[in-house]
Write a protein that holds these residues in place. Structure first.
Motif, PDB file in Angstrom:
ATOM      1  N   PRO A  64       0.227   4.915   1.081  1.00 20.42           N
ATOM      2  CA  PRO A  64      -0.707   5.928   1.583  1.00 20.42           C
ATOM      3  C   PRO A  64      -0.497   7.231   0.805  1.00 20.42           C
ATOM      4  CG  PRO A  64       1.081   5.575   3.136  1.00 20.42           C
ATOM      5  CD  PRO A  64       1.258   4.563   2.050  1.00 20.42           C
ATOM      6  N   ARG A  94       1.239  -4.595   3.823  1.00 25.22           N
ATOM      7  CA  ARG A  94       0.221  -4.953   4.821  1.00 25.22           C
ATOM      8  C   ARG A  94       0.081  -6.472   4.774  1.00 25.22           C
ATOM      9  NH1 ARG A  94      -4.696  -1.501   3.764  1.00 25.22           N
ATOM     10  NH2 ARG A  94      -4.111  -0.134   5.455  1.00 25.22           N
ATOM     11  N   SER A 103       5.537   6.666   1.325  1.00 23.72           N
ATOM     12  CA  SER A 103       6.350   5.607   0.744  1.00 23.72           C
ATOM     13  C   SER A 103       5.635   4.258   0.908  1.00 23.72           C
ATOM     14  CB  SER A 103       7.717   5.582   1.416  1.00 23.72           C
ATOM     15  OG  SER A 103       7.556   5.563   2.811  1.00 23.72           O
ATOM     16  N   VAL A 116       0.844  -1.193   0.000  1.00 27.13           N
ATOM     17  CA  VAL A 116       0.000   0.000   0.000  1.00 27.13           C
ATOM     18  C   VAL A 116       0.876   1.238   0.000  1.00 27.13           C
ATOM     19  CG1 VAL A 116      -2.057  -0.968   1.079  1.00 27.13           C
ATOM     20  CG2 VAL A 116      -0.224  -0.182   2.530  1.00 27.13           C
ATOM     21  N   GLU A 118       7.487  11.914   8.719  1.00 23.68           N
ATOM     22  CA  GLU A 118       6.493  11.472   7.736  1.00 23.68           C
ATOM     23  C   GLU A 118       6.360   9.950   7.722  1.00 23.68           C
ATOM     24  OE1 GLU A 118       7.983  12.058   3.862  1.00 23.68           O
ATOM     25  OE2 GLU A 118       6.273  11.072   2.913  1.00 23.68           O
ATOM     26  N   SER A 119       7.503   9.274   7.812  1.00 23.60           N
ATOM     27  CA  SER A 119       7.497   7.820   7.765  1.00 23.60           C
ATOM     28  C   SER A 119       6.811   7.229   9.007  1.00 23.60           C
ATOM     29  CB  SER A 119       8.934   7.325   7.649  1.00 23.60           C
ATOM     30  OG  SER A 119       8.970   5.943   7.721  1.00 23.60           O
ATOM     31  N   LYS A 149       7.150  -1.309   6.831  1.00 22.79           N
ATOM     32  CA  LYS A 149       7.721  -0.532   5.737  1.00 22.79           C
ATOM     33  C   LYS A 149       8.522  -1.484   4.877  1.00 22.79           C
ATOM     34  CE  LYS A 149       9.713   3.625   5.624  1.00 22.79           C
ATOM     35  NZ  LYS A 149       8.950   4.759   5.163  1.00 22.79           N
ATOM     36  N   VAL A 200       1.639  -4.220   9.768  1.00 26.82           N
ATOM     37  CA  VAL A 200       2.014  -3.374   8.630  1.00 26.82           C
ATOM     38  C   VAL A 200       3.494  -3.074   8.772  1.00 26.82           C
ATOM     39  CG1 VAL A 200       1.744  -1.108   7.577  1.00 26.82           C
ATOM     40  CG2 VAL A 200      -0.264  -2.317   8.420  1.00 26.82           C
ATOM     41  N   VAL A 216      -1.240   3.784   8.408  1.00 24.91           N
ATOM     42  CA  VAL A 216      -1.552   2.546   7.679  1.00 24.91           C
ATOM     43  C   VAL A 216      -1.948   1.425   8.642  1.00 24.91           C
ATOM     44  CG1 VAL A 216      -0.644   0.783   6.118  1.00 24.91           C
ATOM     45  CG2 VAL A 216      -0.080   3.171   5.726  1.00 24.91           C
ATOM     46  N   PHE A 227       4.385   0.630   1.858  1.00 21.65           N
ATOM     47  CA  PHE A 227       4.224  -0.225   3.022  1.00 21.65           C
ATOM     48  C   PHE A 227       3.715  -1.574   2.556  1.00 21.65           C
ATOM     49  CE2 PHE A 227       4.374   3.806   5.038  1.00 21.65           C
ATOM     50  CZ  PHE A 227       4.794   3.567   6.340  1.00 21.65           C
ATOM     51  N   ASN A 250       3.114   7.712   8.685  1.00 21.74           N
ATOM     52  CA  ASN A 250       2.492   6.750   7.772  1.00 21.74           C
ATOM     53  C   ASN A 250       2.369   5.366   8.395  1.00 21.74           C
ATOM     54  OD1 ASN A 250       1.681   8.209   5.475  1.00 21.74           O
ATOM     55  ND2 ASN A 250       3.815   8.461   4.870  1.00 21.74           N
ATOM     56  N   ARG A 251       3.356   4.981   9.218  1.00 20.18           N
ATOM     57  CA  ARG A 251       3.243   3.708   9.947  1.00 20.18           C
ATOM     58  C   ARG A 251       1.960   3.688  10.783  1.00 20.18           C
ATOM     59  NH1 ARG A 251       7.659   0.179  10.553  1.00 20.18           N
ATOM     60  NH2 ARG A 251       9.568   1.226   9.946  1.00 20.18           N
TER      61      ARG A 251
END
Lengths: 186, 325
Positions: free
Chosen positions: A29, A37, A33, A27, B188-189, A54, A52, B196, A35, B192-193
């Motif tokens: 977002p 899932r 960057s 995914v 930002e990272s 990276k 989830v 998501v 990810f 996003n963690r």
């Protein structure tokens, strides 16, 4: 390994326990960057987690082995296999692989994934040709283009197909989505 | 992926025709700008496709497939074209092909001059209203629900990331939520963690949802809200899809140039680096209209009108079938 390299069927060590990856989706977002899932199943107690990660995160892989096996048959309780190297026969509980049972054809060889002598996954090719064993003829006058009907193939799987498909014909099926792909001519 | 049926192909054509009628009827000019470009707007979150132009005299030039038509549409706005729209193919590399993504996809992009992001929510609702006769399911009916990113994070993750201005503090808060951000991870990272893992999948799906006011720490070409914490941008979620995003476009040349410098640097380290034209930002040094732009995934929109939760079967010859993944 990097989380970005995880695939369905990969086995991961998460907090000391072995987990099988049953679903994986990348995914992005909005303006973020990549990810990954995951849906993972604990191989010891069946617990399901949805972590989830990276893509660059590091994860630990669990060693599993591939065992080529011939699918013999399934009954209400078990799926029966024979190891094609040792000819040893063994069974796995139907409920563990209910989603795979109707995809396997009698006598075909499949790769069974083993973790510490326990079968944990069965690899089914992405697309498989099946023979239609039950199909009703298209009703006369039913000429709506693209109309579908449901047919049964030799494994018992039911598939939605275009109405022109007849009993005895071969069809290519996507084993992930269980959708009809195309008619196969001999 | 399933094969495209004739009905779906017809629906595809009908939705695209209705979009054209909608925007043309409102006086937007339809444009068709190049898909191959010698330079792109740097966006570190997007991977691109690179190609090479060859001339018979041996001259070679790297060209890139556009990930969005923005790079050519914004100069048209600067030239005084007014409100414009485009339906075109866009290309994004480095994505998983399948349910939600095809690297080559159809984009609807429009820019409304003398408008903010709020007016474009209304316009998007109006567009959805026009698609109701084409079969839009009730869960995709306007009006849209609205939720700020801060509210969503508080509701579903239990923290408001913008309350933690430093990356390390946010990372600590994320560890408290049993996430494992790496040392030195960017703000930002980490955001996003959190987003998501806890928020995106929990967003209500009974109505379309406009998620607005993203953290200003996520670098984009959206204008700031003026509070130093939020950007004036929104994303539309409908039927399980992220369908569209909208910016109140940044028109302050200093901030646009600063974004370019920062993102061009980040982009240079990506798997497919691309050329950036530093002169692209010069148009903002002249008078520029207030502007809001929306990018909408047309394949996802068509899937939505069919009640589907996947673009499977709504695009001709999807890459994962061609490549037999």
């Amino acid at each position: 390994m990097k989380a970005g390299a995880i695939d369905k069927g990969t086995c991961l060590l998460i907090k000391g326990d072995p987990f099988l990856v049953v679903e994986r989706e990348f995914v992005n977002p909005g303006k973020g960057s990549a990810f990954v899932r995951l849906k993972v199943k604990n191989l010891i107690n069946g617990q399901v987690l949805k972590p989830v990660m990276k893509s660059q995160d590091t994860v630990e892989e669990v060693n599993v082995s591939d065992r080529p096996c011939q699918y013999l048959y399934a009954d209400d309780e078990s799926i029966h296999f024979m190891d094609t190297d040792s000819f040893e026969q063994f069974t796995v509980p139907v409920e563990d692989f209910d989603d795979k049972r109707l995809l396997m054809k009698d006598g075909e060889t499949y790769t069974v994934i083993m973790w510490e002598d326990k079968p944990i996954d069965i690899k089914i090719p992405y697309k498989v040709v099946y023979t239609v064993t039950e199909a009703q003829d298209a009703v006369k006058g039913d000429t709506v283009t693209g109309a579908t009907k449901t047919v049964t193939v030799e494994t018992g799987l039911t598939v939605k197909v275009p109405i022109f498909i007849k009993q005895g014909e071969k069809i290519l099926v996507n084993t992930e989505t269980l959708e009809y792909v195309e008619r196969v001519n001999d | 992926m399933g094969a495209m049926t004739f009905e779906t192909a017809r629906q595809r054509a009908d939705v695209i025709m209705e979009i054209r009628r909608f925007f043309s009827g409102l006086g937007y000019l339809e444009v068709d700008t190049p898909l191959l470009s010698p330079h792109l707007i740097p966006e570190s979150s997007i991977e691109v496709f690179a190609s090479t132009l060859l001339r018979p005299d041996g001259y070679r030039k790297d060209l890139y497939l556009v990930p969005s038509p923005e790079v050519w549409m914004k100069p048209l706005i600067a030239q005084g074209y007014g409100s414009i729209f485009q339906i075109c193919k866009c290309f994004r590399n480095g994505e998983q092909q399948g349910r939600q993504h095809n690297s080559e996809f159809t984009m609807l992009e429009w820019y409304t001059v003398d408008s903010g992001s709020e007016e474009n929510i209304g316009l998007t609702e109006e567009l959805f209203r026009r698609l109701i006769p084409l079969g839009l399911p009730e869960y995709a009916y306007p009006p849209f629900r609205r939720l700020s990113v801060d509210q969503a994070c508080e509701e579903y993750a239990g923290i408001v990331p913008t309350d933690y201005p430093e990356a390390e503090d946010l990372a600590e808060a994320a560890r408290g939520l049993s996430l494992s951000p790496a040392a030195e991870e960017t703000w930002e990272s980490v955001f996003n963690r959190i987003f998501v893992q806890f928020v995106e999948g929990a967003l209500p799906q009974d109505k379309p949802l406009v998620l607005y006011d993203y953290p200003a720490r996520i670098p984009t070409l959206a204008a700031g809200r003026g509070d130093g914490r939020h950007s004036d941008r929104w994303e539309l979620y409908a039927g399980g899809f992220e369908c569209a995003n909208c910016f109140a476009e940044e028109t302050d040349y200093r901030r646009v140039e600063s974004y370019f410098r920062q993102e061009a640097k980040a982009k240079a380290a990506s798997p497919v680096p691309h050329a950036v034209n530093p002169r692209w930002t010069e148009m903002y040094r002249r008078e520029h209209p207030r502007l809001s732009g929306v990018a909408m995934g047309v394949d996802r929109l068509i899937a939505l009108t069919l009640g589907k939760t996947s673009i499977d079967g709504v695009i001709f010859f999807p890459l994962c079938d061609i490549l037999d993944e």
